[in-house]
Design an enzyme around this catalytic site. Sequence first.
Site, PDB file in Angstrom:
ATOM      1  N   LYS A  31       7.107  -2.942 -10.187  1.00  0.00           N
ATOM      2  CA  LYS A  31       6.383  -4.006  -9.500  1.00  0.00           C
ATOM      3  C   LYS A  31       5.246  -4.475 -10.405  1.00  0.00           C
ATOM      4  O   LYS A  31       4.667  -3.678 -11.149  1.00  0.00           O
ATOM      5  CB  LYS A  31       5.844  -3.452  -8.183  1.00  0.00           C
ATOM      6  CG  LYS A  31       5.103  -4.446  -7.317  1.00  0.00           C
ATOM      7  CD  LYS A  31       4.830  -3.815  -5.964  1.00  0.00           C
ATOM      8  CE  LYS A  31       3.971  -4.687  -5.082  1.00  0.00           C
ATOM      9  NZ  LYS A  31       3.814  -4.096  -3.740  1.00  0.00           N
ATOM     10  N   SER A  61       5.541  -6.357   0.181  1.00  0.00           N
ATOM     11  CA  SER A  61       5.307  -7.153  -0.999  1.00  0.00           C
ATOM     12  C   SER A  61       6.161  -6.709  -2.185  1.00  0.00           C
ATOM     13  O   SER A  61       6.200  -7.410  -3.185  1.00  0.00           O
ATOM     14  CB  SER A  61       3.832  -7.089  -1.391  1.00  0.00           C
ATOM     15  OG  SER A  61       3.484  -5.761  -1.721  1.00  0.00           O
ATOM     16  N   THR A  96       1.017  -0.384   0.944  1.00  0.00           N
ATOM     17  CA  THR A  96      -0.260  -0.179   1.623  1.00  0.00           C
ATOM     18  C   THR A  96       0.012  -0.072   3.115  1.00  0.00           C
ATOM     19  O   THR A  96      -0.511   0.787   3.810  1.00  0.00           O
ATOM     20  CB  THR A  96      -1.218  -1.351   1.319  1.00  0.00           C
ATOM     21  OG1 THR A  96      -1.318  -1.506  -0.094  1.00  0.00           O
ATOM     22  CG2 THR A  96      -2.589  -1.112   1.922  1.00  0.00           C
ATOM     23  N   GLY A 124       3.789  -1.035   4.699  1.00  0.00           N
ATOM     24  CA  GLY A 124       5.112  -1.653   4.821  1.00  0.00           C
ATOM     25  C   GLY A 124       5.752  -2.165   3.546  1.00  0.00           C
ATOM     26  O   GLY A 124       6.920  -2.542   3.557  1.00  0.00           O
ATOM     27  N   SER A 125       5.032  -2.175   2.433  1.00  0.00           N
ATOM     28  CA  SER A 125       5.536  -2.900   1.256  1.00  0.00           C
ATOM     29  C   SER A 125       6.643  -2.215   0.470  1.00  0.00           C
ATOM     30  O   SER A 125       7.247  -2.842  -0.403  1.00  0.00           O
ATOM     31  CB  SER A 125       4.385  -3.231   0.307  1.00  0.00           C
ATOM     32  OG  SER A 125       3.691  -4.340   0.810  1.00  0.00           O
TER      33      SER A 125
END
Length: 563
Positions: free
Chosen positions: A111, A204, A225, A227-228
């Site tokens: 990422k 994200s 943080t 759900g990402s």
Amino acid sequence: MVVFRLFSVVLLACQAALTYGASVEPAVTFPDLYEASVVELQAGLQKRQFTSVDLVKAYFARIDEVNLQGPMLRAVLEKSPSALAQAAALDLERALKGPRGPLHGIPVLLKDNIATIAIEGLNTTAGSFSLLNSIVPGDSTIAAKLRAAGAIILGMHNNLLTICEGKANLSEWAHFRGNIASGWSGRGGQCTNPYFPNADPCGSSSGSGVSAAIGLAAVTLGSETDGSITCPSSNNNVVGIKPTVGLVSRSRVIPISPNQDTVGPIVRSVSDAAAVLNVIAGKDPADNFTLAQPAVLPDYTKALNKNAMKGKRIGVPRRAFLNDTITGNDPSVNVAFEAALNVMRSLGATVVDPADLPSADEIVVSNNETIVLDVDFKVALNAYIAALLRVPTGVRNLADIIAFDDAHPAEEEPTGFEDQSELIESQATTGKNATYFAALAADHDLGRTRGIDAALKQFKLDALVLPAPGLTTVPAAIAGYPIVTVPLGFYPANVTIGSAGPETVYPAPGVPFGLSFFSTAFSEFELIGLAFAYEQATQTRLKRKAFPAAIPTTQLKDVVGKF
Ligand SMILES: *[C@@H]1O[C@H](CO)[C@@H](O)[C@H](O)[C@H]1NC(C)=O
Ligand SMILES: *[C@@H]1O[C@H](CO)[C@@H](O)[C@H](O)[C@H]1NC(C)=O
Ligand SMILES: *[C@@H]1O[C@H](CO)[C@@H](O)[C@H](O)[C@H]1NC(C)=O
Ligand SMILES: *[C@@H]1O[C@H](CO)[C@@H](O)[C@H](O)[C@H]1NC(C)=O
Ligand SMILES: *[C@@H]1O[C@H](CO)[C@@H](O)[C@H](O)[C@H]1NC(C)=O
Ligand SMILES: *[C@@H]1O[C@H](CO)[C@@H](O)[C@H](O)[C@H]1NC(C)=O
Ligand SMILES: *[C@@H]1O[C@H](CO)[C@@H](O)[C@H](O)[C@H]1NC(C)=O
């Protein structure tokens, strides 16, 4: 004479076989890169069927096929200019000394908030033009650990400063630029889902989810943080591990909150996820949260036991978290979830249902998480930027980023993606005062003491389970506790297609959703076992492929032996 003749015949037959083998089909069947596991790729590399250079070439070609042409999935921001050289060096080392371990020569996508040393040529920007060409002081601890294990950094994907976490448009829950569609970043544009044209990939770590789903890399890493990791895993039919905060170092990872951020694998199988977690977990003096982890960590691949469900007590925290009025979930998610509970029972688990979190009603209305993240983000991001060696755009802090976005509307605030209210809200905070510490204490009380830990204790549970969509990530997010997400099902053909942003839809027919196992701090070994047993019994991932245009066609046979 007879013996001689027989020998000649055998010899001729051998020659014929060799000639046949060389001129027609290669005798080896290469792993299908859409599904290939780390173990399969490592075996092929070890047998010299293909090299890591071949793998990098094949993955680059697959990225090119679908990223900015064809279905334009916009999953990958940058390909590493040094990946081929890294691969060649690792091939040579393998030939001379053998592999360093399971990830030797395996291409990994990171990422775009996980820093990689500048001389390698990759940017680290969290998807924002404001950090373009910034020079990081060195590798993130994660990148350094992956390299030491022999992994090849293939490239970077996706965003952070623009994250929209959890289900699309659940704006109350920790999404950090403002009310912006999931999967969008200034630099990357709108990433979309390979299972339905223009469907929400979730964020994200959207690029990780999409890339893992269709085999644009062997392994991807995301960060969560709230759900990402688990949401993009859910939406893209892949496996995600959100480790306990403090299991994996966040040093030189562009932050939102030291209290909640964590880095983990997004891959196609629980086995691959366990192999990656083995490499990235561990103490790091540069991230003091990791000093709280157990002195000795387990080998997570030892948790891969098909019988792991047997005798386990798994709780269903139904209250609030399975109430569609609150979660907004489509009813088809619940149908699949109830079937999954039956699978767990058939595998020998005791399903304790309901096993509510005492704090459930309070968690879903609490604003404590936002208070903590707003304060943490400004402090942590400013510290990250201050440590950069050079920032060509001149941004020095969050205030500058907000001004940068406003000054570059074409790049950072195009029509439909203007909002940066979260950044502004965070900028307005004034540091860690009594309100902040009260909110942090409330989060720990809600998520841990009267949340996950209370339910585990009251019902004598080994773990809790919920469908991944909805508000499932929140208790573990505010607690800092782990989640393992595996494929659960797909929205049916007649699902009502909803809007998820100016360019994206959700839900939509055939879009996947996942199942999340969660428990107390450092329970990853237990969760991996449960998730593996469920995955092996159901093999949901294999039940549906991406839509045809989103399936890259390049395979190893197209690159092996070619120059
Ligand atoms: C990093 O960003 C700069 C500026 O846009 C660009 O020239 C460079 O190619 C980027 N690096 C990679 C590997 O894409
Ligand atoms: C980590 O260090 C910071 C700054 O020195 C300190 O405020 C914080 O309490 C420490 N956190 C942990 C978990 O040790
Ligand atoms: C679901 O939540 C709504 C809204 O809070 C509430 O009115 C309803 O009673 C809940 N349903 C159940 C079955 O608890
Ligand atoms: C924080 O959580 C506590 C406990 O549920 C609650 O009383 C308080 O109202 C919450 N604060 C906010 C700002 O939501
Ligand atoms: C703490 O700071 C926030 C702004 O960040 C403010 O709203 C709040 O009133 C402050 N709390 C205290 C107790 O000063
Ligand atoms: C879709 O079909 C299923 C099975 O026939 C049915 O139960 C469900 O109500 C339908 N959903 C919609 C939104 O029409
Ligand atoms: C989210 O929902 C709100 C309210 O329904 C709507 O105004 C907004 O445009 C939506 N945002 C996105 C990104 O879809």
